[in-house]
Design a protein around this motif. Structure first.
Motif, PDB file in Angstrom:
ATOM      1  N   ALA A  29       3.929  89.533  14.860  1.00 49.39           N
ATOM      2  CA  ALA A  29       2.531  89.930  14.813  1.00 49.39           C
ATOM      3  C   ALA A  29       1.601  88.729  14.773  1.00 49.39           C
ATOM      4  O   ALA A  29       0.488  88.774  15.286  1.00 49.39           O
ATOM      5  N   ALA A  30       2.050  87.633  14.171  1.00 48.71           N
ATOM      6  CA  ALA A  30       1.198  86.455  14.013  1.00 48.71           C
ATOM      7  C   ALA A  30       1.334  85.480  15.177  1.00 48.71           C
ATOM      8  O   ALA A  30       0.698  84.444  15.183  1.00 48.71           O
ATOM      9  N   ARG A  31       2.134  85.821  16.170  1.00 50.71           N
ATOM     10  CA  ARG A  31       2.352  84.937  17.307  1.00 50.71           C
ATOM     11  C   ARG A  31       1.129  84.937  18.216  1.00 50.71           C
ATOM     12  O   ARG A  31       0.507  85.964  18.445  1.00 50.71           O
ATOM     13  N   LEU A  32       0.799  83.756  18.741  1.00 49.68           N
ATOM     14  CA  LEU A  32      -0.304  83.639  19.688  1.00 49.68           C
ATOM     15  C   LEU A  32       0.147  84.154  21.049  1.00 49.68           C
ATOM     16  O   LEU A  32       1.263  83.898  21.485  1.00 49.68           O
ATOM     17  N   THR A  40      -6.597  77.920  23.125  1.00 50.31           N
ATOM     18  CA  THR A  40      -6.499  76.898  22.074  1.00 50.31           C
ATOM     19  C   THR A  40      -6.453  75.509  22.690  1.00 50.31           C
ATOM     20  O   THR A  40      -7.143  74.594  22.223  1.00 50.31           O
ATOM     21  N   GLU A  41      -5.662  75.347  23.742  1.00 49.85           N
ATOM     22  CA  GLU A  41      -5.595  74.048  24.422  1.00 49.85           C
ATOM     23  C   GLU A  41      -6.956  73.658  24.987  1.00 49.85           C
ATOM     24  O   GLU A  41      -7.378  72.504  24.875  1.00 49.85           O
ATOM     25  N   GLN A  42      -7.653  74.614  25.588  1.00 52.42           N
ATOM     26  CA  GLN A  42      -8.974  74.331  26.155  1.00 52.42           C
ATOM     27  C   GLN A  42      -9.986  73.986  25.061  1.00 52.42           C
ATOM     28  O   GLN A  42     -10.796  73.067  25.225  1.00 52.42           O
ATOM     29  N   PHE A  43      -9.930  74.717  23.953  1.00 47.71           N
ATOM     30  CA  PHE A  43     -10.839  74.434  22.835  1.00 47.71           C
ATOM     31  C   PHE A  43     -10.599  73.032  22.284  1.00 47.71           C
ATOM     32  O   PHE A  43     -11.539  72.307  21.976  1.00 47.71           O
ATOM     33  N   ARG A  44      -9.334  72.631  22.151  1.00 49.64           N
ATOM     34  CA  ARG A  44      -9.035  71.309  21.608  1.00 49.64           C
ATOM     35  C   ARG A  44      -9.479  70.200  22.551  1.00 49.64           C
ATOM     36  O   ARG A  44      -9.888  69.135  22.112  1.00 49.64           O
ATOM     37  N   LYS A  45      -9.412  70.454  23.862  1.00 50.29           N
ATOM     38  CA  LYS A  45      -9.923  69.466  24.813  1.00 50.29           C
ATOM     39  C   LYS A  45     -11.427  69.279  24.632  1.00 50.29           C
ATOM     40  O   LYS A  45     -11.957  68.217  24.930  1.00 50.29           O
ATOM     41  N   SER A  46     -12.086  70.325  24.131  1.00 51.52           N
ATOM     42  CA  SER A  46     -13.528  70.258  23.869  1.00 51.52           C
ATOM     43  C   SER A  46     -13.821  69.867  22.421  1.00 51.52           C
ATOM     44  O   SER A  46     -14.951  69.969  21.972  1.00 51.52           O
ATOM     45  N   HIS A  47     -12.789  69.485  21.677  1.00 47.16           N
ATOM     46  CA  HIS A  47     -12.896  69.019  20.287  1.00 47.16           C
ATOM     47  C   HIS A  47     -13.417  70.095  19.335  1.00 47.16           C
ATOM     48  O   HIS A  47     -14.120  69.792  18.380  1.00 47.16           O
ATOM     49  N   VAL A  48     -13.037  71.350  19.575  1.00 46.85           N
ATOM     50  CA  VAL A  48     -13.394  72.436  18.663  1.00 46.85           C
ATOM     51  C   VAL A  48     -12.418  72.401  17.492  1.00 46.85           C
ATOM     52  O   VAL A  48     -11.207  72.341  17.703  1.00 46.85           O
ATOM     53  N   PRO A  49     -12.914  72.415  16.250  1.00 44.43           N
ATOM     54  CA  PRO A  49     -12.016  72.384  15.090  1.00 44.43           C
ATOM     55  C   PRO A  49     -11.136  73.640  15.020  1.00 44.43           C
ATOM     56  O   PRO A  49     -11.559  74.728  15.427  1.00 44.43           O
ATOM     57  N   ASN A  52     -12.605  76.883  13.640  1.00 44.50           N
ATOM     58  CA  ASN A  52     -13.498  77.611  14.542  1.00 44.50           C
ATOM     59  C   ASN A  52     -12.726  78.356  15.618  1.00 44.50           C
ATOM     60  O   ASN A  52     -13.147  79.419  16.072  1.00 44.50           O
ATOM     61  N   ILE A  53     -11.583  77.803  16.022  1.00 45.40           N
ATOM     62  CA  ILE A  53     -10.722  78.504  16.980  1.00 45.40           C
ATOM     63  C   ILE A  53     -10.211  79.790  16.353  1.00 45.40           C
ATOM     64  O   ILE A  53     -10.246  80.856  16.971  1.00 45.40           O
ATOM     65  N   LEU A  54      -9.761  79.698  15.107  1.00 41.92           N
ATOM     66  CA  LEU A  54      -9.276  80.880  14.398  1.00 41.92           C
ATOM     67  C   LEU A  54     -10.386  81.906  14.235  1.00 41.92           C
ATOM     68  O   LEU A  54     -10.174  83.106  14.447  1.00 41.92           O
ATOM     69  N   VAL A  74      -0.034  74.724  16.915  1.00 48.72           N
ATOM     70  CA  VAL A  74      -0.282  74.633  18.353  1.00 48.72           C
ATOM     71  C   VAL A  74      -1.033  73.347  18.677  1.00 48.72           C
ATOM     72  O   VAL A  74      -0.709  72.644  19.640  1.00 48.72           O
ATOM     73  N   VAL A  75      -2.029  73.013  17.871  1.00 45.50           N
ATOM     74  CA  VAL A  75      -2.800  71.780  18.078  1.00 45.50           C
ATOM     75  C   VAL A  75      -1.869  70.560  17.985  1.00 45.50           C
ATOM     76  O   VAL A  75      -1.944  69.651  18.817  1.00 45.50           O
ATOM     77  N   ALA A  76      -0.982  70.551  17.004  1.00 46.32           N
ATOM     78  CA  ALA A  76      -0.038  69.436  16.848  1.00 46.32           C
ATOM     79  C   ALA A  76       0.918  69.352  18.037  1.00 46.32           C
ATOM     80  O   ALA A  76       1.227  68.258  18.512  1.00 46.32           O
TER      81      ALA A  76
END
Length: 109
Positions: A29-32, A40-49, A52-54, A74-76
């Motif tokens: 249930a908790a799996r992305l 998430t990958e796109q948000f991190r490329k835009s430096h979203v914390p 805020n993604i959650l 995922v970020v790691a």
């Protein structure tokens, strides 16, 4: 029936009589989803914390059971993949060279 001096417990049916509302801790249930991984990958490329993604995922789907730890994992993973086995210092030197910075360093052994 279980009896104690101060209380009694009657079990009429040993099964749940309601749906499980929140699946926190259940890996499935908790799996992305694939879409959430890509977002998430796109948000991190835009430096979203990650917090805020959650928040974004929970606003999109009220029943979202994704935890903050899943987002951080995922970020790691994205960061590890980007670094291609280099350690942090090697990554800084590599990025500096890619972007045309002049870097001075000494190798002390």
């Amino acid at each position: 029936m279980a009896t104690n001096e101060s209380w009694q417990l009657f079990v009429h049916n040993g099964r749940h009589n309601h749906k499980v509302v929140y699946n926190h801790g259940h890996t499935q249930a908790a799996r992305l989803t694939e879409e959430q991984l890509h977002q998430t990958e796109q948000f991190r490329k835009s430096h979203v914390p990650p917090c805020n993604i959650l928040r974004f995922f929970r606003e999109q789907d009220v029943g979202c059971a994704v935890s903050a730890q899943k987002i951080y994992n995922v970020v790691a993973k994205v960061k590890r993949n980007r670094m291609q086995g280099r350690n942090t210092v090697e990554e800084v030197l590599c990025l500096s060279a890619e972007r045309g910075y002049t870097v001075f360093y000494t190798n002390r052994e």
